[in-house]
Design a protein around this motif. Structure first.
Motif, PDB file in Angstrom:
ATOM      1  N   ASN A 171       0.811  -1.220   0.000  1.00  0.00           N
ATOM      2  CA  ASN A 171       0.000   0.000   0.000  1.00  0.00           C
ATOM      3  C   ASN A 171       0.845   1.271   0.000  1.00  0.00           C
ATOM      4  N   PHE A 172       2.172   1.168  -0.112  1.00  0.00           N
ATOM      5  CA  PHE A 172       3.055   2.322  -0.040  1.00  0.00           C
ATOM      6  C   PHE A 172       2.813   3.253  -1.231  1.00  0.00           C
ATOM      7  N   ASP A 173       2.546   4.526  -0.964  1.00  0.00           N
ATOM      8  CA  ASP A 173       2.276   5.524  -1.998  1.00  0.00           C
ATOM      9  C   ASP A 173       3.558   6.322  -2.240  1.00  0.00           C
ATOM     10  N   MET A 174       4.335   5.866  -3.203  1.00  0.00           N
ATOM     11  CA  MET A 174       5.647   6.463  -3.429  1.00  0.00           C
ATOM     12  C   MET A 174       5.549   7.910  -3.899  1.00  0.00           C
ATOM     13  N   ALA A 175       4.640   8.206  -4.830  1.00  0.00           N
ATOM     14  CA  ALA A 175       4.574   9.550  -5.400  1.00  0.00           C
ATOM     15  C   ALA A 175       4.222  10.586  -4.324  1.00  0.00           C
ATOM     16  N   ARG A 176       3.203  10.327  -3.524  1.00  0.00           N
ATOM     17  CA  ARG A 176       2.805  11.276  -2.483  1.00  0.00           C
ATOM     18  C   ARG A 176       3.875  11.397  -1.399  1.00  0.00           C
ATOM     19  N   THR A 177       4.533  10.276  -1.101  1.00  0.00           N
ATOM     20  CA  THR A 177       5.584  10.307  -0.080  1.00  0.00           C
ATOM     21  C   THR A 177       6.749  11.188  -0.527  1.00  0.00           C
ATOM     22  N   GLU A 195      10.718  11.124   6.246  1.00  0.00           N
ATOM     23  CA  GLU A 195      10.310  11.226   7.648  1.00  0.00           C
ATOM     24  C   GLU A 195       8.897  10.688   7.848  1.00  0.00           C
ATOM     25  N   THR A 196       8.033  10.950   6.850  1.00  0.00           N
ATOM     26  CA  THR A 196       6.634  10.546   6.972  1.00  0.00           C
ATOM     27  C   THR A 196       6.221   9.738   5.743  1.00  0.00           C
ATOM     28  N   PRO A 197       6.310   8.421   5.781  1.00  0.00           N
ATOM     29  CA  PRO A 197       5.830   7.611   4.650  1.00  0.00           C
ATOM     30  C   PRO A 197       4.300   7.636   4.581  1.00  0.00           C
ATOM     31  N   LEU A 198       3.777   7.689   3.373  1.00  0.00           N
ATOM     32  CA  LEU A 198       2.327   7.735   3.170  1.00  0.00           C
ATOM     33  C   LEU A 198       1.868   6.453   2.465  1.00  0.00           C
ATOM     34  N   PHE A 199       0.642   6.068   2.741  1.00  0.00           N
ATOM     35  CA  PHE A 199       0.113   4.807   2.220  1.00  0.00           C
ATOM     36  C   PHE A 199      -1.271   5.014   1.619  1.00  0.00           C
ATOM     37  N   PHE A 200      -1.595   4.155   0.632  1.00  0.00           N
ATOM     38  CA  PHE A 200      -2.955   4.091   0.117  1.00  0.00           C
ATOM     39  C   PHE A 200      -3.830   3.368   1.135  1.00  0.00           C
ATOM     40  N   SER A 201      -5.138   3.585   1.035  1.00  0.00           N
ATOM     41  CA  SER A 201      -6.069   2.682   1.696  1.00  0.00           C
ATOM     42  C   SER A 201      -6.754   1.878   0.594  1.00  0.00           C
TER      43      SER A 201
END
Length: 373
Positions: A171-177, A195-201
């Protein structure tokens, strides 16, 4: 000891190439393999013309089918056994591999034997048919297990672009991260410190009902596509948002939808061979459509039309114009190698159909993509 590489060349080339052994002799096991290959390929006139002399197949004292099967099971690895069995039933039409009850009782099921059963089941008495059904059941079960995983993956939910709390690698959202952490770019190392990894739901979208209508050409050349169509229909059956129809055709049209949830029973009812009236099947499929913009019509055929090709093109064009998705698949199997009438295929493509070939998993993904919209 004779060089194993030379022995393999001797087995490949036949007795005419005994010189491969450099004066040596085949050992007992290699001689057994040679005899088993002679029994099968000794009947091949083309090999004989090319100087590959394998005479054991014409010998009055040659092996019976049962003995041969026993020998190859003992002497060869599984992959080779399946190839030998496939050649026996497809190239040389040795039907007692699937019609002899003694052979059927001990043979290991595989896809080549399933195809042979479907082609010869009309020759079988009830006792043999019961034994042959074991082959159908086991191979279909294996195909179902494999495809069911692909179907579940395709229908497991669609990524939506909103933050998710479940921190899984998939679920790792590379572009937004990267965008969120660009301020931490380090020129000296050329790296971005995250610092803050973002993920899809992942959510399952609300699915509105779609019809998937599979129209399957049951002419002899389409056997593998018939098998995989039955398995695909069974895997799609009962999925949320999908209503599946399965229709087989030659010059007649047979609606098999009532048996879709039991692909073994369905395949035992299929009658392979005969002529082909694709336009008639397409007209039947068009008549099943309830909501044109929520219908996927899959026409699985080699497109060698025995009926009216102009009518077929007209029906496909009408389906496309009313908003239905039309797939013209020249193959639906694991290899997806199409062989078809390219002129008629092009006419169907010009009418708005997608024409090509798919594996069952690719078809499931196509359906999932449209159903999930």
């Amino acid at each position: 000891m004779t060089d194993p590489t030379l022995v393999r060349w001797r087995l490949l080339l036949g007795e005419a190439r005994d010189a491969c052994l450099g004066g040596g002799q085949l050992g007992a096991e290699a001689a057994g393999r040679d005899a088993a290959m002679d029994w099968l390929y000794g009947r091949d006139e083309d090999l004989r013309r090319r100087g590959v002399r394998r005479q054991a197949g014409n010998d009055p004292s040659s092996l019976t089918t049962f003995d041969w099967l026993d020998d190859i099971t003992r002497l060869f690895p599984k992959e080779t056994i399946e190839r030998l069995q496939r050649d026996a039933v497809e190239r040389y039409e040795i039907h007692d591999l699937v019609t002899d009850p003694d052979v059927l009782a001990r043979i290991e099921p595989n896809p080549a034997l399933l195809k042979a059963v479907l082609h010869t089941k009309h020759l079988m008495n009830p006792q043999v048919l019961r034994l042959a059904r074991r082959i159908v059941e086991q191979v279909v079960r294996e195909l179902m297990d494999k495809l069911a995983t692909e179907v579940r993956t395709a229908f497991s939910g669609t990524k939506v672009r909103r933050p998710g709390r479940l921190r899984l690698a998939r679920n790792f959202d590379m572009a937004r991260t990267l965008r969120a952490n660009l301020g931490r770019y380090q020129p000296d190392t050329g790296k971005v410190v995250i610092e803050t990894p973002l993920f899809f739901s992942r959510t399952r979208r609300h699915l509105e009902q779609w019809q998937v209508i599979l129209l399957v050409d049951q002419s002899g050349s389409m056997t593998e596509s018939v098998i995989h169509s039955a398995v695909t229909a069974a895997c799609l059956w009962g999925l949320p948002g999908v209503r599946t129809h399965l229709v087989a055709f030659d010059t007649d049209v047979v609606d098999l939808t009532s048996d879709v949830d039991d692909p073994v029973e369905l395949l035992m009812k299929v009658q392979l061979g005969g002529g082909t009236d694709i336009a008639r099947a397409a007209a039947y499929g068009a008549g099943l459509v309830d909501q044109p913009r929520r219908a996927i019509v899959v026409l699985i055929s080699d497109f060698y039309e025995g009926g009216d090709p102009h009518r077929l093109v007209r029906i496909v064009r009408d389906l496309v114009e009313q908003g239905s998705k039309v797939l013209g698949l020249a193959a639906l199997d694991e290899q997806a190698n199409p062989a078809y009438d390219r002129e008629l295929g092009q006419r169907l493509a010009d009418a708005g159909a997608y024409v090509g070939a798919m594996t069952p998993g690719e078809l499931a993904s196509f359906v999932a993509e449209h159903v999930g919209r």
